[in-house]
Design an enzyme around this catalytic site. Sequence first.
Site, PDB file in Angstrom:
ATOM      1  N   TYR A  24       0.793  -1.229   0.000  1.00 28.27           N
ATOM      2  CA  TYR A  24       0.000   0.000   0.000  1.00 28.27           C
ATOM      3  C   TYR A  24       0.829   1.286   0.000  1.00 28.27           C
ATOM      4  CZ  TYR A  24      -3.539  -3.415   1.167  1.00 28.27           C
ATOM      5  OH  TYR A  24      -4.367  -4.507   1.139  1.00 28.27           O
ATOM      6  N   HIS A  98      -8.842   1.156  -5.822  1.00 23.88           N
ATOM      7  CA  HIS A  98      -7.959   0.300  -5.020  1.00 23.88           C
ATOM      8  C   HIS A  98      -6.527   0.782  -5.203  1.00 23.88           C
ATOM      9  CE1 HIS A  98     -11.097  -2.579  -4.097  1.00 23.88           C
ATOM     10  NE2 HIS A  98     -11.500  -2.411  -5.348  1.00 23.88           N
TER      11      HIS A  98
END
Length: 143
Positions: A24, A98
């Site tokens: 991430y 996302h």
Amino acid sequence: MVRPIHVLNGPNLNLLGLREPHIYGHTTLAQIETMCRDAARGDLFFGQTNHEGQMVDWIHEARETAGGIIINPAGLSFHSVAVLDALNTFEGPKIELHISNIHARDEAHRHSLLSQAVTAVIAGLGAKGYPVAVGAMYGAMGD
């Protein structure tokens, strides 16, 4: 007048910058919010919740106030029929976002149930996907 964009973030995204940075990245959710506000041409609601019911409530509220929804549903992507049903009630454009490319991930993170209810999906651009989604949303809203 341009209606506000609602940027909705799901479970565990409050830990961005700390949680699995190899997936991430190191950008925090606060930094992402700043990126979204800098890209916005009008009002923007930005929220994060770890609770499915809160996400459903925000989508319901967006029906009355928002021109479009950008949603990073995080873990809710893969199992939440409640969020799917709520998204189906929103008539404006919806972008599912996302940070990682979920299509290249493990089986548990590969297939979003919510994609069938949205106008577009942005995946794999990291934190930079957020301002891209904000810009795209203005196009989708016709502004």
